[in-house]
Design an enzyme around this catalytic site. Structure first.
Site, short mmCIF file in Angstrom:
data_model
loop_
_atom_site.label_atom_id
_atom_site.label_comp_id
_atom_site.label_asym_id
_atom_site.label_seq_id
_atom_site.Cartn_x
_atom_site.Cartn_y
_atom_site.Cartn_z
N SER A 158 28.17 -18.82 -10.02
CA SER A 158 26.90 -18.88 -10.27
C SER A 158 26.25 -18.66 -11.84
O SER A 158 25.06 -19.11 -12.07
CB SER A 158 25.84 -17.90 -9.59
OG SER A 158 26.11 -18.45 -8.22
N SER A 215 23.86 -20.42 -8.44
CA SER A 215 22.52 -19.99 -8.06
C SER A 215 21.52 -19.81 -9.29
O SER A 215 20.28 -19.67 -9.23
CB SER A 215 22.60 -18.86 -7.16
OG SER A 215 23.11 -17.77 -7.80
N LYS A 270 16.96 -13.55 -14.85
CA LYS A 270 16.99 -14.15 -13.27
C LYS A 270 16.11 -13.28 -12.25
O LYS A 270 16.20 -11.96 -12.45
CB LYS A 270 18.56 -14.26 -13.14
CG LYS A 270 18.85 -14.92 -11.56
CD LYS A 270 20.02 -14.91 -11.31
CE LYS A 270 20.31 -15.67 -9.83
NZ LYS A 270 22.08 -15.98 -9.71
#
Length: 485
Positions: free
Chosen positions: A177, A153, A78
């Site tokens: 998330s 997210s 990420k």
């Protein structure tokens, strides 16, 4: 289709040990899969092809042992996890050209065991969002239906695994998330206990809530990745000195005698009927596997959303003040004074959702409002934590839905941030309490969209969560289903 797309990390590790293929073969095939699939899904922001091929060659030259299970295996990261010499943007214009000079602790750990870093994955800007639509750069799609969001997210991390571009990725979970995108895309996503995984090198959103965790297709693979990235780190003051078990070795599938709690508040109005049915069906399966499932109450969980958004936004307001156009990050070329430089750099560098949360957090911390908002939210957080502790003193796990719905349409909630926030209703209490939680595939809606169940455990009891998740996974074939891109 690439030769690895129907494999697991365990399969690939065994293939490397038996010299059926090399890490170089696997890494080249991974980038081929990305070139074929990612134009549709748009999960990756930056690729690390040249360095990844060198990492693969180094892993092959070292040779493979039974113990180092991630050596030579490609993994996606990420884009709020700092990677040395690899652009790290947090999906924001503010950090568009940020090239870090050091690695996050989780990257140090992966590099040490010879894992291959494929590239950086799309996300909501500074991890603020629940759909990966607040990214400055691109809009990631759900591999099961390209008109739907992948969640957020960590949507890029989930979509990359679900679409078969990589078999593992790292995300971060501040209020759901990891678990929510895992549920939306039909993969396994673990949010560990707060303090289990070092946050050093994670670009901070809300420091008392953020935690890094893995996405994979299977529970065993997930356990292997969490083993690799966990452990005490003196560079992180919130890191806990706690031994890291060999999670994958405890996956026997035997959960006879396990006590599982089913909170009645998790089936309140607003939770889709199909989601509720999937969880109740899972409860019956756990009973069939030998566990006891009983209804309980978590009365303060309904206050999780307001408490979370005050605390998270307040911490974000504090954390993001460092991005001022002076030391690093976006600097406006339209400013004539120092004050203008601050204002214009931040106005141009941050997107609307980040600005909204900074404003909410600054207000909550301001003189005259601190006691009414931030202090009160902290008190509610304590009550939520006590709720969990009381239930988990009598039960091994808590079972519930991950999200109130399946994946929603792209743009569906863009004009209504409150409805977007409410989709975190079932995940944020876990972060407020600092507990571990996992999302495991548990079926599909009539539309063919994945539905996940959430298993919540006591502090540092990831092993118990994995044991129950593995037993459930092996009793079903949901984890074997693949989207047809």
């Amino acid at each position: 289709m690439s030769f690895f797309q129907d494999k697991t990390l365990v399969d690939l590790h065994e293939g490397l040990r038996k010299k059926e293929f090399t890490s170089l073969d696997l890494t080249k095939e991974t980038f081929k899969a990305i070139r074929d699939i990612d134009p549709k899904v748009e999960a990756f922001l930056t690729l690390n092809e040249e360095a990844a091929l060198l990492q693969a060659q180094a892993a092959d030259q070292k040779g493979y042992s039974e113990e180092v299970s991630l050596q030579g295996l490609p993994i996606g990261i990420k884009d709020n996890i700092v990677t040395k010499d690899l652009i790290t943007t947090a999906a924001s214009r503010m950090l568009e050209d940020f090239n870090p000079i050091y690695d996050a602790t989780v990257m140090d750990k992966l590099n040490e065991i010879g894992a291959v870093t494929v590239g950086k994955l799309n996300m909501d800007e500074f991890a603020m969002g629940g759909s990966t639509e607040t990214s400055y750069f691109k809009q990631t799609k759900n591999p099961w239906d390209l008109s739907k969001v992948p969640g957020g997210s960590s949507g890029g991390s989930a979509a990359a695994v679900a679409s078969g571009q990589v078999l593992a990725s790292l995300g971060s979970d501040t209020g759901g998330s990891i678990r929510q995108p895992a549920s939306f895309t039909g993969v396994v996503g673990m949010k560990p206990t707060y303090g289990r995984v070092s946050r050093f090198g994670l670009i901070a959103f809300a420091s008392s809530l953020d935690q890094i965790g893995p996405f994979t297709r299977t529970v065993t693979d997930n356990a292997l990745v969490l083993e690799a990235i966990s452990g005490y780190d003196k560079r992180d003051s919130t890191s806990v000195k706690q031994a890291v078990p060999a999670y994958h070795k405890g996956l026997t599938g035997d959960i006879k005698g396990m006590k599982i709690a089913l909170p009645k508040e998790y089936f309140a109005e607003g939770v889709d009927k199909e989601v509720q049915e999937a969880v109740l069906k899972a409860a019956e399966q756990f009973k069939a596997l030998g566990a006891t499932v009983e209804e309980v109450s978590l009365p303060y969980s309904r206050y999780g959303i307001p408490a979370y958004y005050i605390i998270a936004s307040s911490e974000a307001s504090s954390n993001l003040q460092r991005f001022d156009g002076i030391r690093y990050g976006h600097r406006s070329n339209k400013a004539e004074t120092l004050d203008e430089l601050y204002v214009k750099s931040r106005s141009e560098g941050f997107g609307m959702e980040v600005k909204r949360r900074i404003m909410l957090g600054t207000f909550s911390l301001s003189s005259g409002y601190y006691d009414a908002y931030f202090k009160k939210a902290g008190q509610v957080r304590t009550l939520i934590k006590r709720d969990f502790e009381q239930v988990l003193s009598q039960y091994d796990l808590i079972l519930g839905p991950v999200s109130t719905s399946t994946a929603f349409g792209l743009g569906e909630h863009n004009d209504d941030p409150i409805s977007m926030y409410m989709s975190d209703l079932l995940t944020v209490p876990v972060n407020l309490a600092g507990l571990p939680g996992i999302s495991v595939p548990a079926g599909f809606s009539k539309e063919g969209l994945p539905i996940g169940i959430q298993l919540i455990g006591n502090y540092f009891q990831e092993q118990t969560i994995y044991q129950a998740a593995y037993a459930f996974e092996q009793a079903n074939d949901y984890y074997l289903q693949r989207p047809s891109l």
